[in-house]
Design a protein around this motif. Structure first.
Motif, PDB file in Angstrom:
ATOM      1  N   ALA A 190      -5.894  -5.460   4.337  1.00 32.83           N
ATOM      2  CA  ALA A 190      -5.679  -4.744   2.953  1.00 32.83           C
ATOM      3  C   ALA A 190      -5.962  -5.823   1.914  1.00 32.83           C
ATOM      4  O   ALA A 190      -6.539  -5.099   0.739  1.00 32.83           O
ATOM      5  N   LEU A 191      -5.729  -6.869   1.902  1.00 31.13           N
ATOM      6  CA  LEU A 191      -6.172  -7.863   0.802  1.00 31.13           C
ATOM      7  C   LEU A 191      -7.616  -7.710   0.629  1.00 31.13           C
ATOM      8  O   LEU A 191      -8.108  -7.665  -0.737  1.00 31.13           O
ATOM      9  N   VAL A 192      -8.381  -7.868   1.487  1.00 28.84           N
ATOM     10  CA  VAL A 192      -9.823  -7.883   1.423  1.00 28.84           C
ATOM     11  C   VAL A 192     -10.452  -6.574   0.820  1.00 28.84           C
ATOM     12  O   VAL A 192     -10.964  -6.336   0.097  1.00 28.84           O
ATOM     13  N   ARG A 193      -9.714  -5.461   1.220  1.00 25.97           N
ATOM     14  CA  ARG A 193     -10.150  -3.958   1.012  1.00 25.97           C
ATOM     15  C   ARG A 193      -9.831  -4.041  -0.395  1.00 25.97           C
ATOM     16  O   ARG A 193     -10.815  -3.413  -1.166  1.00 25.97           O
ATOM     17  N   GLU A 194      -8.928  -4.347  -0.967  1.00 25.19           N
ATOM     18  CA  GLU A 194      -8.708  -4.074  -2.300  1.00 25.19           C
ATOM     19  C   GLU A 194      -9.299  -4.808  -3.199  1.00 25.19           C
ATOM     20  O   GLU A 194      -9.695  -4.506  -4.264  1.00 25.19           O
ATOM     21  N   ALA A 195      -9.531  -6.161  -2.917  1.00 27.63           N
ATOM     22  CA  ALA A 195     -10.540  -7.099  -3.466  1.00 27.63           C
ATOM     23  C   ALA A 195     -11.768  -6.454  -3.576  1.00 27.63           C
ATOM     24  O   ALA A 195     -12.595  -6.405  -4.732  1.00 27.63           O
ATOM     25  N   ARG A 196     -12.564  -6.116  -2.425  1.00 21.21           N
ATOM     26  CA  ARG A 196     -13.673  -5.537  -2.588  1.00 21.21           C
ATOM     27  C   ARG A 196     -13.804  -4.310  -3.317  1.00 21.21           C
ATOM     28  O   ARG A 196     -15.189  -4.200  -4.045  1.00 21.21           O
ATOM     29  N   SER A 197     -13.032  -3.561  -3.268  1.00 15.13           N
ATOM     30  CA  SER A 197     -13.058  -2.225  -4.164  1.00 15.13           C
ATOM     31  C   SER A 197     -13.089  -2.608  -5.689  1.00 15.13           C
ATOM     32  O   SER A 197     -13.876  -1.946  -6.299  1.00 15.13           O
ATOM     33  N   LEU A 198     -12.672  -3.770  -6.162  1.00 18.72           N
ATOM     34  CA  LEU A 198     -12.866  -4.146  -7.527  1.00 18.72           C
ATOM     35  C   LEU A 198     -14.344  -4.670  -7.767  1.00 18.72           C
ATOM     36  O   LEU A 198     -15.135  -4.620  -8.726  1.00 18.72           O
ATOM     37  N   LEU A 199     -14.763  -5.303  -6.816  1.00 15.48           N
ATOM     38  CA  LEU A 199     -16.199  -5.977  -6.905  1.00 15.48           C
ATOM     39  C   LEU A 199     -17.122  -4.477  -6.733  1.00 15.48           C
ATOM     40  O   LEU A 199     -18.061  -4.793  -7.693  1.00 15.48           O
ATOM     41  N   LEU A 200     -16.940  -3.782  -5.865  1.00 16.42           N
ATOM     42  CA  LEU A 200     -17.864  -2.791  -5.666  1.00 16.42           C
ATOM     43  C   LEU A 200     -17.896  -1.820  -7.013  1.00 16.42           C
ATOM     44  O   LEU A 200     -18.708  -1.400  -7.485  1.00 16.42           O
ATOM     45  N   ALA A 201     -16.891  -1.754  -7.805  1.00 17.57           N
ATOM     46  CA  ALA A 201     -16.628  -1.045  -9.188  1.00 17.57           C
ATOM     47  C   ALA A 201     -17.287  -1.986 -10.181  1.00 17.57           C
ATOM     48  O   ALA A 201     -17.137  -1.332 -11.251  1.00 17.57           O
ATOM     49  N   ASN A 202     -17.742  -2.997  -9.853  1.00 21.20           N
ATOM     50  CA  ASN A 202     -18.169  -4.042 -10.908  1.00 21.20           C
ATOM     51  C   ASN A 202     -17.074  -4.123 -12.089  1.00 21.20           C
ATOM     52  O   ASN A 202     -17.424  -4.227 -13.394  1.00 21.20           O
ATOM     53  N   SER A 203     -15.802  -4.326 -11.748  1.00 22.21           N
ATOM     54  CA  SER A 203     -14.798  -4.400 -12.590  1.00 22.21           C
ATOM     55  C   SER A 203     -14.848  -5.880 -13.244  1.00 22.21           C
ATOM     56  O   SER A 203     -15.314  -6.759 -12.619  1.00 22.21           O
ATOM     57  N   PRO A 204     -14.730  -5.881 -14.600  1.00 25.65           N
ATOM     58  CA  PRO A 204     -14.891  -7.243 -15.392  1.00 25.65           C
ATOM     59  C   PRO A 204     -13.845  -8.140 -14.576  1.00 25.65           C
ATOM     60  O   PRO A 204     -13.913  -9.285 -14.985  1.00 25.65           O
ATOM     61  N   VAL A 205     -12.592  -7.594 -14.238  1.00 29.09           N
ATOM     62  CA  VAL A 205     -11.460  -8.484 -13.715  1.00 29.09           C
ATOM     63  C   VAL A 205     -11.871  -9.180 -12.443  1.00 29.09           C
ATOM     64  O   VAL A 205     -11.260 -10.467 -12.217  1.00 29.09           O
ATOM     65  N   ALA A 206     -13.089  -8.799 -11.878  1.00 27.39           N
ATOM     66  CA  ALA A 206     -13.475  -9.493 -10.694  1.00 27.39           C
ATOM     67  C   ALA A 206     -14.673 -10.387 -10.845  1.00 27.39           C
ATOM     68  O   ALA A 206     -15.155 -10.739 -10.009  1.00 27.39           O
ATOM     69  N   HIS A 207     -15.073 -10.468 -11.847  1.00 27.90           N
ATOM     70  CA  HIS A 207     -16.329 -11.189 -12.220  1.00 27.90           C
ATOM     71  C   HIS A 207     -16.335 -12.623 -11.858  1.00 27.90           C
ATOM     72  O   HIS A 207     -17.015 -13.158 -11.236  1.00 27.90           O
ATOM     73  N   ASP A 208     -15.114 -13.455 -11.905  1.00 27.07           N
ATOM     74  CA  ASP A 208     -14.871 -14.668 -11.476  1.00 27.07           C
ATOM     75  C   ASP A 208     -14.900 -14.930 -10.153  1.00 27.07           C
ATOM     76  O   ASP A 208     -15.470 -15.572  -9.629  1.00 27.07           O
ATOM     77  N   LEU A 209     -14.280 -13.718  -9.350  1.00 27.89           N
ATOM     78  CA  LEU A 209     -14.269 -13.948  -7.992  1.00 27.89           C
ATOM     79  C   LEU A 209     -15.849 -13.694  -7.326  1.00 27.89           C
ATOM     80  O   LEU A 209     -16.196 -14.371  -6.531  1.00 27.89           O
ATOM     81  N   LEU A 210     -16.356 -12.774  -8.043  1.00 26.57           N
ATOM     82  CA  LEU A 210     -17.753 -12.565  -7.691  1.00 26.57           C
ATOM     83  C   LEU A 210     -18.683 -14.060  -7.920  1.00 26.57           C
ATOM     84  O   LEU A 210     -19.606 -14.286  -7.210  1.00 26.57           O
ATOM     85  N   GLU A 211     -18.524 -14.616  -8.892  1.00 23.74           N
ATOM     86  CA  GLU A 211     -18.978 -15.685  -9.382  1.00 23.74           C
ATOM     87  C   GLU A 211     -18.820 -16.924  -8.226  1.00 23.74           C
ATOM     88  O   GLU A 211     -19.556 -17.659  -7.601  1.00 23.74           O
ATOM     89  N   ARG A 212     -17.625 -16.919  -7.564  1.00 25.99           N
ATOM     90  CA  ARG A 212     -17.305 -17.706  -6.601  1.00 25.99           C
ATOM     91  C   ARG A 212     -17.957 -17.399  -5.518  1.00 25.99           C
ATOM     92  O   ARG A 212     -18.127 -18.314  -4.548  1.00 25.99           O
ATOM     93  N   LEU A 213     -18.066 -16.313  -5.246  1.00 26.72           N
ATOM     94  CA  LEU A 213     -18.918 -15.644  -4.112  1.00 26.72           C
ATOM     95  C   LEU A 213     -20.396 -15.893  -4.040  1.00 26.72           C
ATOM     96  O   LEU A 213     -21.098 -15.480  -3.176  1.00 26.72           O
ATOM     97  N   GLY A 214     -20.826 -16.632  -5.390  1.00 26.14           N
ATOM     98  CA  GLY A 214     -22.286 -16.413  -5.479  1.00 26.14           C
ATOM     99  C   GLY A 214     -22.855 -15.206  -5.502  1.00 26.14           C
ATOM    100  O   GLY A 214     -24.311 -15.235  -5.335  1.00 26.14           O
ATOM    101  N   GLY A 215     -22.257 -14.054  -6.051  1.00 26.13           N
ATOM    102  CA  GLY A 215     -22.709 -12.841  -6.354  1.00 26.13           C
ATOM    103  C   GLY A 215     -22.977 -12.176  -4.706  1.00 26.13           C
ATOM    104  O   GLY A 215     -23.705 -10.848  -5.094  1.00 26.13           O
ATOM    105  N   GLU A 216     -22.436 -12.576  -3.896  1.00 22.16           N
ATOM    106  CA  GLU A 216     -22.604 -11.635  -2.652  1.00 22.16           C
ATOM    107  C   GLU A 216     -21.043 -11.332  -2.274  1.00 22.16           C
ATOM    108  O   GLU A 216     -20.475 -12.105  -1.478  1.00 22.16           O
ATOM    109  N   ASP A 217     -20.757 -10.249  -2.093  1.00 15.99           N
ATOM    110  CA  ASP A 217     -19.463  -9.715  -2.132  1.00 15.99           C
ATOM    111  C   ASP A 217     -19.312  -9.601  -0.516  1.00 15.99           C
ATOM    112  O   ASP A 217     -18.213  -9.575  -0.033  1.00 15.99           O
ATOM    113  N   GLN A 218     -20.400  -9.670   0.295  1.00 18.60           N
ATOM    114  CA  GLN A 218     -20.396  -9.653   1.724  1.00 18.60           C
ATOM    115  C   GLN A 218     -19.603 -10.733   2.181  1.00 18.60           C
ATOM    116  O   GLN A 218     -19.114 -10.862   3.595  1.00 18.60           O
ATOM    117  N   SER A 219     -19.545 -12.094   1.523  1.00 22.81           N
ATOM    118  CA  SER A 219     -18.865 -13.107   1.763  1.00 22.81           C
ATOM    119  C   SER A 219     -17.565 -13.230   1.592  1.00 22.81           C
ATOM    120  O   SER A 219     -16.688 -14.304   1.800  1.00 22.81           O
TER     121      SER A 219
END
Length: 325
Positions: A190-219
């Motif tokens: 559930a935690l991963v699903r909710e975080a991924r939904s923000l990443l897929l929506a390109n939400s600005p609140v998830a930009h730091d997380l996406l940067e931590r992932l190196g731009g790869e939400d699959q990881s």
């Protein structure tokens, strides 16, 4: 040294084992990978026997009184048969009988969450608690119930599947086939699903997380989200708090049914500590039936980590042998 017991923890890709003394200390260890990540019952059985033989070779054989095997899945009430294991090809597998023909000491099989709950009751965060509920938060949610010094397995051995309590009728589809199960709201998935939904929506609140992932939400994984939250990423803090609030709701339901003295929260998601348990405690206190007029159960973080299943399997097997000797 006497009355040693061997504990075996069966994972998806490996089998880990240890020799446990009467104080709960691991005095010898062994581990083998499951060849080619095999799900074949014969291959997994051979791997288990190999780990047991390794451990018997590290200690005096006459001091080992029992072997306990912890497996993810449904185990019959007599602790002999794996009724169903979701990650292995075990369906009504007579594992105790098959291992007993190859291992020179008594063998008992148990559900891994039962084993972890027993370990926390005997040697961990719930030590001394007479009425304990273990909740394991991983990919899904499992659990155990220890009452008056006994693991409660249910009539058929499949008690403790708390993750499949329905908390949202018509909610998210669960792998079990139903909708709205607790584990769809308070687990690692559930935690991963909710975080991924923000990443897929390109939400600005998830930009730091996406940067931590190196731009790869699959990881994206639960531990990555937890690490980000512990580093101060407020979006990840909020995501874990949401999981914590759902956890508190489920615990309030369980308290209404079972009235435990302590809940012990383990599994990978529990690594978030108070980021998870703080919101859980607040929600639990707000939603508990009869709040203000009854004692409240403690909500504790498990203390034995990944070795709880191994420790509990060994101690349960030893307890069984000594009680019948």
């Amino acid at each position: 040294m006497s009355d040693l017991a061997i504990g075996i923890d069966i994972g998806g890709t490996k089998v880990a084992g240890g020799v446990l003394d009467e104080q709960g200390a691991i005095v010898a260890r062994a581990r083998r990978d499951t060849p080619h990540r095999s799900k074949s019952p014969d291959v997994v059985e051979d791997t288990i026997v190999g780990v047991i033989e390794d451990l018997l070779g590290q200690t005096a054989r006459e001091d080992v009184v029992a072997v306990g095997v912890g497996a993810a899945g449904w185990v019959s009430a007599d602790r002999a048969t794996i009724l169903f294991a979701p990650h292995l090809s075990w369906r009504n597998e007579p594992l105790q009988e098959r291992l007993s023909t190859r291992v020179p000491v008594p063998v008992y099989v148990d559900n891994d969450a039962n084993a972890a709950g027993w370990a926390e009751h005997r040697f961990g965060a719930g030590r001394g608690e007479t009425h304990l509920m273990m909740i394991t938060l991983g990919t899904g949610i499992g659990g155990a119930l220890v009452m008056d010094g006994q693991v409660q397995r249910g009539r058929y051995g499949v008690a403790g599947e708390y993750g499949h309590m329905m908390v949202v009728p018509g909610g998210h589809r669960c792998e079990c086939g139903n909708r709205g199960c607790w584990e769809q709201y308070a687990s690692g998935n559930a935690l991963v699903r909710e975080a991924r939904s923000l990443l897929l929506a390109n939400s600005p609140v998830a930009h730091d997380l996406l940067e931590r992932l190196g731009g790869e939400d699959q990881s994206l994984t639960g531990p990555v989200i937890t690490e980000a939250a512990q580093d101060g990423d407020q979006t990840c803090v909020e995501l874990i708090a949401d999981i914590g609030r759902w956890l508190g709701t489920g615990l309030a339901n369980l308290a209404a049914a079972f009235d435990p003295g302590s809940f012990v929260i383990g599994g990978g998601v529990s690594a978030a500590g108070d980021l998870l348990l703080g919101p859980a405690r607040e929600t639990f206190a707000r939603e508990l039936t009869g709040r203000g007029y009854r004692p409240m159960a403690q909500i504790l973080q498990a203390s034995l980590g990944n070795e709880a299943g191994l420790i509990g399997a060994a101690d349960l097997a030893r307890t069984e042998v000594l009680s019948t000797s």
